[in-house]
Design an enzyme around this catalytic site. Structure first.
Site, PDB file in Angstrom:
ATOM      1  CG  ASP A 438      35.550  30.159  41.959  1.00 47.09           C
ATOM      2  OD1 ASP A 438      35.578  29.955  40.838  1.00 47.09           O
ATOM      3  OD2 ASP A 438      35.533  31.131  42.596  1.00 47.09           O
ATOM      4  CB  THR A 440      38.472  34.201  40.286  1.00 49.05           C
ATOM      5  OG1 THR A 440      38.792  33.724  38.913  1.00 49.05           O
ATOM      6  CG2 THR A 440      39.097  35.694  40.475  1.00 49.05           C
ATOM      7  CG  PHE A 772      34.132  44.874  30.391  1.00 50.48           C
ATOM      8  CD1 PHE A 772      35.411  44.775  29.348  1.00 50.48           C
ATOM      9  CD2 PHE A 772      33.380  43.741  30.809  1.00 50.48           C
ATOM     10  CE1 PHE A 772      35.697  43.462  29.299  1.00 50.48           C
ATOM     11  CE2 PHE A 772      34.108  42.605  30.536  1.00 50.48           C
ATOM     12  CZ  PHE A 772      35.049  42.406  29.921  1.00 50.48           C
ATOM     13  CB  THR A 920      37.845  28.569  36.702  1.00 46.51           C
ATOM     14  OG1 THR A 920      38.091  30.048  36.405  1.00 46.51           O
ATOM     15  CG2 THR A 920      38.724  28.082  35.480  1.00 46.51           C
ATOM     16  CG  ASP A 922      39.471  33.195  34.828  1.00 44.66           C
ATOM     17  OD1 ASP A 922      38.397  33.948  34.805  1.00 44.66           O
ATOM     18  OD2 ASP A 922      40.410  33.396  35.539  1.00 44.66           O
ATOM     19  CG  ASP A1055      35.647  33.924  45.916  1.00 47.77           C
ATOM     20  OD1 ASP A1055      35.354  33.414  44.892  1.00 47.77           O
ATOM     21  OD2 ASP A1055      36.094  35.179  45.805  1.00 47.77           O
ATOM     22  CG  ASN A1058      31.152  32.831  40.070  1.00 45.08           C
ATOM     23  OD1 ASN A1058      31.336  32.857  41.330  1.00 45.08           O
ATOM     24  ND2 ASN A1058      32.148  32.552  39.177  1.00 45.08           N
TER      25      ASN A1058
END
Lengths: 1124, 344
Positions: A438, A440, A772, A920, A922, A1055, A1058
């Protein structure tokens, strides 16, 4: 040594708990139950499936006996045995093992006189010894648990006693379902209970769940609707309602039920109303609740599963070998038996040596052969290395012991070391071929550090801050170095970590806490003083080094121009304020308020800092407030959402009701009621004044710049304020704003107070929050500016989104328009630069609305909120109406710093021939940047980017890339030889380093059946693969695909929640115990605290474990088969 | 609770050499040269020892005379169990072409007698043989008690099947003078067997010590009358009995029977000449399709006449050398290739 027991217990629990689980696995729709509310005929039917909780009070005695009496009490027993059943049960469990059963079989066989080979007593000896040793070990282990249980059971809490009619101290174990419990701040919750009262005026209670899920930020819990308004504590004697809720289950994030008052009126309960056992009350003076689940039925206990049991590859191979041995044994015995029979039958007479049976007759050759078979099994039993299993287990325990006691895995900050949760796969660590990581929180720290910002077209690069961060890193690495010497490490721990940091805070900097560990420590260490709490939270959230920002000098200069006079245009002597200065002010105000950060002061037991009514106007008469409510009732849902920042959940039929109840806390916010809102800041004055501590006057002129100020008790200083945000980005921005003396002082659902140095304390009236969401990728707050009294929308969001929403035509004239375009271009340049450096970028923009505009929008928004059909779309549309024609203020660059040692580890793993994939969620740019930063990709790597919209295009692209790779690769040896004649030929895969980048959408195509093969071939040829925008499911699918099709050993590391599926799918799952909670750790086989530990874990320990174990297994076979 | 929180203070593991796996350790680094030279040396050693052993075994003189067929009439007689009390003697003349120098040993050799059969081996009572309890016949079934329930001493199948031929070697100086070659019947057992494992029950009179027991069914005489010449050689400590009780590992075995007493004509050993064995044929071998023989043999430092040990050494040495040469070839080829690459 404890783990195998836990494992055994786990399995036992699964066996015994099977019936239980069936209960909550059964799918049923609770919403349907809620839909037919009011029909009391439904209730009896459901009674069996659900639990009815009746208060444990005199008037309900009969009913209590009927329902709650049968529920377990709060005593917990995690021990497996009692004194009486120890021997039989322990033996029963031990004979679950095949090895022991085999031993037993041999012993029994030896008792048969016909085939007896050895003396009976001697064959029993090894079995008895093994059984005794394990029994003693089990017994000791169980005794330790028994003592721990006793300690927990005897903790004291305050329970309402029906006899004495007051709260009395009682042990945890005596708490039963239906009891009323009163808890103070920092106390641990003894059982799952429904929150009925909180001293907080808003009926909110903060709990820390770090013991449960490891998340160290505070969670809010809500008093049951209908009880919020009560000004005094709920009197248990008057409580006449019953609670019906679902049967105990282990889903921490679900609680469904309702509370039925005596008048048959029902109030829904959800997880927001439930306080979980094991959590700690924070920031709330006192709470009261009724116990619904106790003891082993609490969610915390149901979630307490033991370590996992995986079978390693080596063991699987050893198993087949053992099976071969069994086969060999049978063949040998059969041969022997047959030969014996044939040999015997050759004799016509009975030879001397064929001695007859005791009764004199001679057995036939067939029978003789049959007996011989069993005799030979006993004689040749050593052929099967049955002791191998016991030895493997012992060796693995030793290996785990050594892994866990490796100093290099120790992380000072978290006071944690590696945890081996799976016991059987240590040697698989040495066989990893593919590593899925992962990003992040795994490669990066997930601690957001404010690095740069661009305001009004000027880039402020915060060099000093960068320097400070660097020096911090150096200091940290020095500390790391010295930690290798045993004497140095301890002293270093106590020392402040960064002497170079010029900001000194009141709290100890080391932030070493014992509090936010898991397990027993947590459960017992609860009552410790409040002083420890803030440290732990800081440690978990962000260390002072990361939260402090050294202001950029240029920007500070510009700040000096800010004076309160800027906003008083009446004063004609001062020229129009420079636009840039206004931008700067707005920018920092936006940073400070455009978020959902909760402010708390760590040093006080009463931590919540609410704005008192002192700042507001005198309280209106009750009449007026009443009329206000009546007028407001038309627009039910325009209230700012709760402090939690979450909109009432949509789609649920009772959302309407929930919104109705919110109404009581509503603020008059519509422009129509402008004048009222101006005058009545606190419509719920009674609630506020009931809590005297809350009405503390804020000392508004706290010297923010001087962080060294001693904190006076009872006065929250800026430097001691703690910000608890849902995402670390938000906190980083608020801390950054604080560095520029724009300090977020407090936040309530109604208003936000910001202490702006030059302008003094500013109180923004919160009109609306658009939270958000991932579709809009932005959030907005609507506030009334205290100085200009205008309605201002502050928006913060992803650059791509914000840039599209900027106003094309400025209302202030063409000059400004030009300026805006310039600003936009410049900011875009800065943004590009930030992205290149791997920073996470956010744009900040604002929009000034006229009151009428706002009123118009609000009206439409109501319609959207109240509509039932496609409410989501309407809300989105409504948000779009608000968030447009924005004026760009600036942009921020936040660094998600790489964890220490990540590039080195990745390089080492690469060198070891392990292929590393980064999966990821991102976006592509960030992911690629991080991949470069952590040396996953080298600058001269050839990158292939798979980013297509359709399956066909994806296939084509993969085809071309494959062809290109195939074209290059056969060439590569020749290339190598032409380039470097004196070097031995390089292994084929390093001839051309290629990186593959694939995004989520394309990944979906690639994972389809038809393209799998191609994708794998492509991926196998690439040096590194980066999958961006991948969903958790895709992550696990990728791992599954690679694992099953390439037949390789895979390792997944992550971590967060997800990553759980990916961790579970991989051969070896590693969880990083870090910021994002414990879910990943819970699912993992090994838990480490930093990515850099992985290289030693794999390359040193994995290697050792594998070679040692395989050598041992080989030796065992040699010893047993070659030399029986 | 206090104590607990202290426990949780730090999880820093001990930095001791043991826990960090930094204890000094030596790991053999195997290089091609070391392995090759090791194999070579082992081969040399094994071949050398093998040659020496074979040579020394060659110096042994051995005479084996199979008398199964030669005493066919006796064998026929013994086939019928009813003739157990009929004596049958058989004389086998033979010629010794050269003198057997030094100590000469006489063995009897049986073919096809499976003394290694598992249940046969167990069929004895050690507590009885060591003299502690004459009547302990626990493991001896079915040779436990006689028909009338009297315990058998010595019990069990091994004792019952004891080799009971008597072999007398006589030296024929000429056709008329036959000298009985003097033989010693003591000193043919292991010391531990004679003095530790086998003891007579402690009684003044041996026959009273065996009172209440009976002889094994196949024996003509009770145990205390095994040796009529030497009263000290009776009971369980009879040398022949002890030798028999030590069961052989293979179906073909020879057991020491007598050794030459080197007096008079035989101080040098057995002189060349004609001899004859006078055998009292008692032990039936036809029942199990076996054969029996008598063996005269000398000994050397390396043991008996068996070539097995020497051959084993030779074979091992040869295989080791084979391995050495093949590995050397592989090594040289690889080296060549490596050199080739390096040159490239």
């Amino acid at each position: 040594m404890t783990e195998p027991l836990q494992w055994a217990r786990y399995h036992w629990q699964r066996l015994t708990g099977g019936a239980n689980r069936d209960d909550h696995e059964r799918p049923y729709s609770y919403s349907s139950l809620l839909a037919c509310r009011g029909k009391s005929s439904q209730t009896p039917k459901l009674a069996g499936k659900h639990r009815i909780v009746v208060p444990h009070l005199q008037p309900f005695k009969d009913e209590y006996e009927k329902f709650s009496g049968t529920y377990v009490n709060n005593r917990i027993r995690t021990t497996k045995y009692t004194l009486l059943n120890f021997v039989p049960r322990n033996l029963f469990e031990q004979f679950h093992r095949v090895a022991n059963l085999y031993f037993l079989f041999l012993v029994v066989l030896n008792w048969v006189p016909l085939v007896e080979a050895f003396q009976k007593e001697i064959t029993m000896l090894p079995l008895v010894v093994v059984l005794t040793i394990i029994a003693i070990k089990d017994g000791l282990e169980d005794y330790r648990k028994y003592k721990l249980d006793k300690q927990i059971n005897n903790l004291v809490t305050k329970v309402y006693s029906r006899k004495e009619k007051k709260y009395v101290d009682r042990c945890w174990k005596d708490v039963t379902v239906g009891d009323f419990i009163r808890l103070s701040c920092n106390e641990v919750i003894p059982a799952d209970m429904v929150l009925l009262f909180s001293t907080d005026p808003d009926g909110i209670c903060h709990i820390e769940t770090s013991g449960l899920d490891g998340e160290s930020n505070l969670k809010q819990r809500q008093v049951v609707r209908g009880y919020t308004e009560q000004d005094s504590e709920v009197d248990p004697e008057k409580f006449s309602s019953r609670i019906e809720c679902e049967s105990p289950n282990n889903d921490l994030n679900r609680f469904r039920g309702f509370l039925e008052h005596s008048n048959k009126e029902r109030v829904g309960l959800n997880k927001e109303n439930l306080l979980l056992r094991g959590c700690t009350i924070r920031n709330t003076e006192a709470v009261m609740g009724i116990v619904v689940y106790a003891g082993h039925e609490t969610k915390a206990m149901l979630n307490n599963s033991g370590p996992r049991y995986k079978r390693s590859n080596l063991e699987r191979r050893a198993n087949t070998d053992v099976l071969c041995c069994v086969l060999l044994l049978v063949i040998m015995c059969l041969t022997g038996a047959l030969g014996h029979g044939i040999w015997l039958s050759r004799y016509e007479n009975i030879p001397f040596f064929n001695i007859p049976e005791p009764d004199g007759h001679v057995i036939s050759p067939v029978l003789g052969g049959f007996y011989m078979f069993w005799t030979m099994i006993i004689l040749l039993q050593v052929l099967i290395p049955i002791s191998l299993y016991v030895s493997i287990e012992i060796v693995k325990l030793g290996q785990i012991y050594f892994i866990q006691s490796d100093v290099d895995f120790y992380n000072e900050k978290m006071d944690s070391t590696v945890q081996c949760r799976a016991l059987n796969i240590t040697e698989d660590l040495g066989q990893i071929q593919y590593l899925f990581s992962d990003k992040t929180g795994t490669l990066t720290e997930n601690k957001m550090v404010f690095r740069r910002c661009s305001v009004a077209g000027f880039d402020y690069c915060h060099e000093e801050n960068a320097k400070r961060l660097e020096s911090y890193q150096e200091a940290a690495s020095e500390d790391e170095d010295s930690a290798y010497t045993p004497s140095g490490s301890l002293s270093n721990m106590a020392k402040p970590r960064a002497p170079s940091c010029r900001m000194v805070r009141n709290g100890p900097l080391g932030s070493i806490s014992s509090d936010h560990l898991t397990g027993s420590c947590f459960a017992l260490g609860s009552g410790e003083g409040a002083s420890e709490v803030p440290h732990s939270r800081q440690a978990a959230f962000s260390s002072p080094i990361e939260t402090d920002v050294v202001p950029d000098t240029r920007l500070l200069d510009k700040f000096s121009q800010i004076t309160p006079q800027l906003f008083t245009p009446l004063d004609e002597t001062i020229p129009d304020p420079p636009l840039e200065t206004l931008y700067i002010i707005d920018f920092f105000i936006a940073l400070a308020i455009c978020n959902t950060v909760v402010v708390s002061a760590p040093n006080q037991p009463q931590q919540k800092i609410g704005l008192s009514s002192v700042h507001g106007m005198p309280i209106k008469s009750l009449e007026e407030i009443k009329s206000l409510f009546q007028r407001l009732s038309v627009r039910k849902s325009s209230s700012p959402s709760l402090a939690s920042g979450k909109e009432p959940s949509s789609g649920v039929p009772n959302a309407f009701v929930s919104r109705l109840s919110l109404f009581s806390r509503m603020k008059p916010t519509s422009p129509v009621e402008e004048e009222i809102s101006q005058t009545s800041k606190s419509p719920q004055g009674s609630g506020n004044s009931a809590c005297p501590i809350e009405t503390e006057k804020q000392d508004s002129n706290v010297d923010v710049t001087n962080g060294k100020v001693e904190s006076l008790p009872g006065q929250p200083l800026a430097s001691s304020l703690c910000y608890e945000a849902e995402s670390p980005d938000e906190a980083a921005l608020v801390y950054a704003a604080r560095a520029y003396q724009c300090t977020l002082q407090s936040r309530t659902p109604e208003q936000v107070m910001v202490d702006f140095a030059a302008l003094g304390p500013l109180t923004f009236q919160l009109l609306h929050i658009l939270p958000f969401d991932s579709v809009r990728k932005r959030m907005s707050v609507v506030v009334r500016h205290p100085i200009s009294s205008q309605v201002v929308v502050y928006t913060k969001g992803a650059d791509s989104v914000i840039m599209e929403l900027l106003s094309v035509a400025s209302p202030d004239g063409p000059g400004l328009e030009k300026q805006q375009t310039m600003l936009r271009e410049k900011t875009q340049q800065h943004l590009d630069a930030y992205t290149k450096r791997g920073l996470r970028t956010l744009c900040v923009a604002k929009r000034v609305m006229s009151d009428t505009e706002y009123a118009e929008w609000l009206r439409n928004h109501f319609l959207a909120e109240t509509s039932i059909d496609n409410r989501e779309e309407l809300l989105l549309e409504s948000a779009m109406r608000l968030e447009n024609k924005l004026t760009l203020l600036g942009a921020t660059g936040i660094e998600d710093r790489l964890q220490e040692g990540v590039p080195e580890s990745i390089e080492a793993l690469h060198k070891a021939g392990i292929k590393i994939w980064m999966l990821t969620g991102d976006k592509q740019e960030t992911a690629v940047n991080i991949a470069y930063a952590c040396k996953l990709l080298e600058p001269d790597d050839k990158l292939f980017i798979l980013n297509t919209e359709s399956k066909n295009a994806c296939e084509m692209l993969m085809d071309t890339i494959l062809k290109e790779l195939q074209k290059k690769n056969p060439v590569s040896p020749e290339q190598a030889s032409s380039e470097a004649l004196h070097q031995p030929p390089a292994p084929p895969d390093s001839g051309l380093r290629a990186g593959l980048i694939i995004n989520g959408k394309t990944l979906e195509f690639a994972l389809q059946e038809s393209l799998q093969r191609q994708f794998l071939e492509l991926a196998a040829r690439c040096h590194a693969v980066v999958c961006c925008q991948a969903t958790p499911l895709q992550k696990s699918e990728v791992v599954k695909l690679v694992r099953s099709h390439l037949r390789v050993m895979t390792l997944a590391i992550g971590d967060g929640a997800n990553d759980v599926s990916m961790i579970q799918v991989a051969d070896v799952g590693i969880g990083i115990s870090g910021q994002e909670g414990m879910q990943a750790v819970m699912a993992s086989d090994f838990a480490i605290s930093q990515f850099k530990h992985l290289s030693k874990l794999l390359l040193v320990h994995g290697h050792w474990c594998y070679t040692r174990l395989s050598n041992m297994i080989l030796y065992f076979f040699y010893k047993n088969v070659e030399h029986p | 609770m206090k104590r607990k929180s202290q426990d949780c203070q730090s999880r820093l593991p001990d930095n001791s050499a043991l826990k960090q796996q930094q204890l000094p350790a030596y790991r053999l680094q195997l290089s091609a040269n070391k392995i090759l030279s090791g194999f070579f040396a082992t081969g040399v050693f094994c071949l050398g020892v093998g040659v020496v052993l074979l040579l020394s075994a060659k110096t042994i003189k051995e005479v084996e005379i199979n008398y199964t067929e030669k005493c066919a009439n006796c064998a026929k007689l013994r086939e019928n169990a009813a003739n157990f009390d009929k004596e049958c003697n058989c004389s086998i003349p033979f010629f010794l072409p050269e003198t057997m120098k030094g100590n000469v040993y006489m063995y009897y050799k049986l073919y096809g007698f499976y003394q290694n059969l598992y249940r046969y081996i167990l069929s004895r009572s050690n507590s009885q043989l060591v003299g502690t309890d004459v009547k302990d016949v626990r493991n001896c079934a079915p040779f436990k008690t006689s028909h009338n329930g009297i315990p058998i001493a010595p019990c069990g199948a091994i004792a019952n099947s004891m080799f009971n031929d008597t072999i007398i070697l006589s030296y024929n100086l000429n056709s008329s003078i036959h000298i009985k070659v003097p033989m010693i019947r003591s000193g043919i057992t292991w010391w531990t067997d004679k003095y530790v494992k086998f003891q007579n029950p402690s009684f003044q009179n041996l026959s009273s010590a065996f009172a209440g027991t009976t002889k094994p069914p196949n024996w003509p005489k009770p145990a205390y009358e095994l040796d009529e010449e030497d009263p000290g050689n009776n009971g369980f400590i009879n040398d022949d009995f002890i030798v028999w009780m030590r069961t052989a590992a293979f179906p073909t075995f020879k057991k020491l029977y007598r050794r030459l007493h080197r007096i008079e004509h035989f101080t040098e050993g057995l002189p060349a000449g004609s001899y004859s064995f006078n055998i009292t044929y008692n032990f039936p071998v036809n029942r199990f399709q076996g054969e029996k023989a008598v063996v005269l043999s000398t000994l050397t430092w390396s043991g008996g006449s068996s070539l097995f040990l020497g051959l084993a050494y030779m074979v091992t040495g040869a295989v080791t050398w084979l391995a050495f040469f093949s590995m050397l070839a592989v090594h040289l080829r690889l080296k060549e290739r490596k050199m080739f690459f390096l040159q490239q």
